[in-house]
Motif scaffolding. Structure first.
Motif, PDB file in Angstrom:
ATOM      1  N   ILE A  48       0.837  -1.198   0.000  1.00  0.00           N
ATOM      2  CA  ILE A  48       0.000   0.000   0.000  1.00  0.00           C
ATOM      3  C   ILE A  48       0.874   1.251   0.000  1.00  0.00           C
ATOM      4  O   ILE A  48       0.638   2.184  -0.776  1.00  0.00           O
ATOM      5  N   LYS A  49       1.888   1.251   0.854  1.00  0.00           N
ATOM      6  CA  LYS A  49       2.784   2.402   0.937  1.00  0.00           C
ATOM      7  C   LYS A  49       3.501   2.636  -0.393  1.00  0.00           C
ATOM      8  O   LYS A  49       3.611   3.778  -0.855  1.00  0.00           O
ATOM      9  N   SER A  50       3.968   1.553  -1.032  1.00  0.00           N
ATOM     10  CA  SER A  50       4.687   1.719  -2.302  1.00  0.00           C
ATOM     11  C   SER A  50       3.748   2.199  -3.407  1.00  0.00           C
ATOM     12  O   SER A  50       4.136   3.024  -4.237  1.00  0.00           O
ATOM     13  N   TYR A  51       2.505   1.696  -3.419  1.00  0.00           N
ATOM     14  CA  TYR A  51       1.556   2.158  -4.436  1.00  0.00           C
ATOM     15  C   TYR A  51       1.180   3.621  -4.208  1.00  0.00           C
ATOM     16  O   TYR A  51       1.003   4.377  -5.161  1.00  0.00           O
ATOM     17  N   GLN A  52       1.053   4.013  -2.948  1.00  0.00           N
ATOM     18  CA  GLN A  52       0.760   5.418  -2.657  1.00  0.00           C
ATOM     19  C   GLN A  52       1.915   6.310  -3.108  1.00  0.00           C
ATOM     20  O   GLN A  52       1.700   7.394  -3.641  1.00  0.00           O
ATOM     21  N   LYS A  53       3.132   5.830  -2.905  1.00  0.00           N
ATOM     22  CA  LYS A  53       4.304   6.583  -3.344  1.00  0.00           C
ATOM     23  C   LYS A  53       4.336   6.685  -4.863  1.00  0.00           C
ATOM     24  O   LYS A  53       4.625   7.735  -5.426  1.00  0.00           O
ATOM     25  N   MET A  54       4.018   5.572  -5.547  1.00  0.00           N
ATOM     26  CA  MET A  54       4.020   5.571  -7.013  1.00  0.00           C
ATOM     27  C   MET A  54       2.920   6.458  -7.580  1.00  0.00           C
ATOM     28  O   MET A  54       3.068   6.999  -8.672  1.00  0.00           O
ATOM     29  N   ALA A  55       1.833   6.609  -6.838  1.00  0.00           N
ATOM     30  CA  ALA A  55       0.714   7.423  -7.327  1.00  0.00           C
ATOM     31  C   ALA A  55       1.136   8.873  -7.524  1.00  0.00           C
ATOM     32  O   ALA A  55       0.587   9.568  -8.377  1.00  0.00           O
ATOM     33  N   GLY A  56       2.124   9.323  -6.772  1.00  0.00           N
ATOM     34  CA  GLY A  56       2.583  10.689  -6.909  1.00  0.00           C
ATOM     35  C   GLY A  56       3.721  10.853  -7.907  1.00  0.00           C
ATOM     36  O   GLY A  56       4.178  11.959  -8.151  1.00  0.00           O
ATOM     37  N   ASP A  57       4.161   9.776  -8.520  1.00  0.00           N
ATOM     38  CA  ASP A  57       5.279   9.810  -9.470  1.00  0.00           C
ATOM     39  C   ASP A  57       4.728  10.055 -10.873  1.00  0.00           C
ATOM     40  O   ASP A  57       4.147   9.178 -11.495  1.00  0.00           O
TER      41      ASP A  57
END
Length: 80
Positions: A48-57
């Motif tokens: 979840i944390k990695s997908y949230q981080k990727m969402a802002g990339d």
């Protein structure tokens, strides 16, 4: 199977013993099940944390959008 020895705070050991009796399950099996569930939840939280981080990339989002355009094009070609 590997043997593992550990210490627990007295109150936690009491709760473990009570729950094991309630479930009619050996304490080691209860610990095994609880640890498996806990580790799975940690992995889920990492995803979840990695997908949230990727969402802002923005670059990654652009690549994903390009891939979806190609995928949609392939689907349309297969329908013909």
């Amino acid at each position: 199977m590997t043997t593992f020895t550990s210490t627990l705070p007295e109150h936690l050991f009491f709760l473990l013993s009570e729950k094991a009796k309630e479930l009619n399950m050996p304490k080691n099996k209860l610990i095994e099940k609880a640890l498996s569930i806990y580790l799975a939840q940690l992995n889920k939280a990492e995803y979840i944390k990695s997908y949230q981080k990727m969402a802002g990339d923005k670059d990654l989002l652009s690549i994903a959008e390009e891939g979806m355009v190609d995928y949609l094009r392939q689907l349309n070609e297969e329908e013909k």
